[in-house]
Design a protein around this motif. Sequence first.
Motif, PDB file in Angstrom:
ATOM      1  N   ASP A   7     -33.029 -89.745   9.592  1.00  0.00           N
ATOM      2  CA  ASP A   7     -31.995 -89.054   8.822  1.00  0.00           C
ATOM      3  C   ASP A   7     -30.981 -88.393   9.753  1.00  0.00           C
ATOM      4  N   LYS A   8     -31.481 -87.766  10.814  1.00  0.00           N
ATOM      5  CA  LYS A   8     -30.590 -87.091  11.768  1.00  0.00           C
ATOM      6  C   LYS A   8     -29.682 -88.105  12.455  1.00  0.00           C
ATOM      7  N   LYS A   9     -30.251 -89.257  12.822  1.00  0.00           N
ATOM      8  CA  LYS A   9     -29.454 -90.291  13.477  1.00  0.00           C
ATOM      9  C   LYS A   9     -28.354 -90.795  12.548  1.00  0.00           C
ATOM     10  N   ARG A  10     -28.706 -91.036  11.298  1.00  0.00           N
ATOM     11  CA  ARG A  10     -27.716 -91.522  10.334  1.00  0.00           C
ATOM     12  C   ARG A  10     -26.638 -90.475  10.082  1.00  0.00           C
ATOM     13  N   ALA A  11     -27.053 -89.208   9.992  1.00  0.00           N
ATOM     14  CA  ALA A  11     -26.083 -88.135   9.772  1.00  0.00           C
ATOM     15  C   ALA A  11     -25.136 -88.021  10.964  1.00  0.00           C
ATOM     16  N   ASN A  12     -25.679 -88.064  12.180  1.00  0.00           N
ATOM     17  CA  ASN A  12     -24.841 -87.976  13.378  1.00  0.00           C
ATOM     18  C   ASN A  12     -23.838 -89.117  13.437  1.00  0.00           C
ATOM     19  N   TYR A  13     -24.317 -90.319  13.119  1.00  0.00           N
ATOM     20  CA  TYR A  13     -23.456 -91.502  13.129  1.00  0.00           C
ATOM     21  C   TYR A  13     -22.323 -91.345  12.117  1.00  0.00           C
ATOM     22  N   TYR A  14     -22.672 -91.007  10.898  1.00  0.00           N
ATOM     23  CA  TYR A  14     -21.678 -90.879   9.828  1.00  0.00           C
ATOM     24  C   TYR A  14     -20.690 -89.753  10.137  1.00  0.00           C
ATOM     25  N   ASN A  15     -21.215 -88.598  10.523  1.00  0.00           N
ATOM     26  CA  ASN A  15     -20.343 -87.454  10.792  1.00  0.00           C
ATOM     27  C   ASN A  15     -19.396 -87.729  11.957  1.00  0.00           C
ATOM     28  N   TYR A  16     -19.885 -88.439  12.963  1.00  0.00           N
ATOM     29  CA  TYR A  16     -19.095 -88.723  14.167  1.00  0.00           C
ATOM     30  C   TYR A  16     -17.943 -89.677  13.861  1.00  0.00           C
ATOM     31  N   TYR A  17     -18.237 -90.782  13.184  1.00  0.00           N
ATOM     32  CA  TYR A  17     -17.211 -91.802  12.979  1.00  0.00           C
ATOM     33  C   TYR A  17     -16.305 -91.529  11.785  1.00  0.00           C
ATOM     34  N   SER A  18     -16.804 -90.829  10.778  1.00  0.00           N
ATOM     35  CA  SER A  18     -15.985 -90.591   9.591  1.00  0.00           C
ATOM     36  C   SER A  18     -15.330 -89.217   9.581  1.00  0.00           C
ATOM     37  N   ASN A  19     -15.830 -88.296  10.430  1.00  0.00           N
ATOM     38  CA  ASN A  19     -15.378 -86.903  10.421  1.00  0.00           C
ATOM     39  C   ASN A  19     -15.617 -86.265   9.052  1.00  0.00           C
ATOM     40  N   ARG A  20     -16.673 -86.729   8.381  1.00  0.00           N
ATOM     41  CA  ARG A  20     -17.108 -86.152   7.110  1.00  0.00           C
ATOM     42  C   ARG A  20     -18.560 -85.710   7.275  1.00  0.00           C
ATOM     43  N   LYS A  21     -19.126 -85.128   6.228  1.00  0.00           N
ATOM     44  CA  LYS A  21     -20.521 -84.691   6.270  1.00  0.00           C
ATOM     45  C   LYS A  21     -21.381 -85.653   5.473  1.00  0.00           C
ATOM     46  N   TRP A  22     -22.347 -86.255   6.143  1.00  0.00           N
ATOM     47  CA  TRP A  22     -23.259 -87.220   5.529  1.00  0.00           C
ATOM     48  C   TRP A  22     -24.018 -86.567   4.377  1.00  0.00           C
ATOM     49  N   GLY A  23     -24.069 -87.257   3.229  1.00  0.00           N
ATOM     50  CA  GLY A  23     -24.811 -86.769   2.079  1.00  0.00           C
ATOM     51  C   GLY A  23     -24.069 -85.795   1.192  1.00  0.00           C
ATOM     52  N   ARG A  24     -22.874 -85.385   1.573  1.00  0.00           N
ATOM     53  CA  ARG A  24     -22.112 -84.453   0.729  1.00  0.00           C
ATOM     54  C   ARG A  24     -21.637 -85.189  -0.517  1.00  0.00           C
ATOM     55  N   SER A  25     -21.912 -84.618  -1.670  1.00  0.00           N
ATOM     56  CA  SER A  25     -21.662 -85.318  -2.933  1.00  0.00           C
ATOM     57  C   SER A  25     -20.198 -85.690  -3.133  1.00  0.00           C
ATOM     58  N   SER A  26     -19.283 -84.883  -2.598  1.00  0.00           N
ATOM     59  CA  SER A  26     -17.855 -85.156  -2.803  1.00  0.00           C
ATOM     60  C   SER A  26     -17.400 -86.435  -2.106  1.00  0.00           C
ATOM     61  N   ASN A  27     -18.217 -86.991  -1.206  1.00  0.00           N
ATOM     62  CA  ASN A  27     -17.861 -88.239  -0.527  1.00  0.00           C
ATOM     63  C   ASN A  27     -18.173 -89.469  -1.377  1.00  0.00           C
ATOM     64  N   TYR A  28     -18.908 -89.264  -2.467  1.00  0.00           N
ATOM     65  CA  TYR A  28     -19.422 -90.400  -3.228  1.00  0.00           C
ATOM     66  C   TYR A  28     -19.050 -90.285  -4.703  1.00  0.00           C
ATOM     67  N   HIS A  29     -19.045 -91.426  -5.374  1.00  0.00           N
ATOM     68  CA  HIS A  29     -18.805 -91.430  -6.811  1.00  0.00           C
ATOM     69  C   HIS A  29     -20.077 -91.147  -7.592  1.00  0.00           C
TER      70      HIS A  29
END
Length: 211
Positions: free
Chosen positions: A158-180
Amino acid sequence: MSNTVITIGREYGSGGRLIGKQLAQALGYSFLDKELITLAAQKSGMSAQLFADIDENATNSLLYSLASGAYMMGSRMAPGSDMPMTDKLFILQSNIIREEAEKGPCVVVGRCGDYVMEGRESVYNIFIQAPFEDRVKRAVAEYGLEEKGAADAVRRTDKKRANYYNYYSNRKWGRSSNYHLCVDSSKLGIDGTVQLLTQFIHLALAHGKHE
């Protein structure tokens, strides 16, 4: 009209990959997950094994740097490039996702798919989650992890996926506002979650036609 693209973010052990695969089958869409590694290797001339080792990693460790020197011998990608291998893979996979989206409707798992498809019409971003205890049990029963270290493995992934997402997207992984739509897969199970998402996509597409 743009082809429909469904992106799926997922917590480790939530069954997100299987849900995405079955959703793609139910809708008749193409499915992109580990397939992106193979396609990236084919396009770059790099080793698929190297890409598998660094897939969804945000940093280029010394180990990967040293290994890449051997993997790149004779490849079409210059070993002297200053760009970290993880960045190269992210760019390759992002371009492939865009190319595949032009060919037809698809389901994309991980790889910051929602960020890569930002601004495109007919994109639906979904996040699959589940209680931690349920995810640990699935990791042991379905993924073959040893029970003793399963909880730590789930946290690390989970930490690896969050770091990857946060790094490349400049968003917060799992934050509901990122998704429909965010779904707890433990409530309906894999099959029930697939049914729910299938209905959601059908309703969303129908709603879009009447706007």
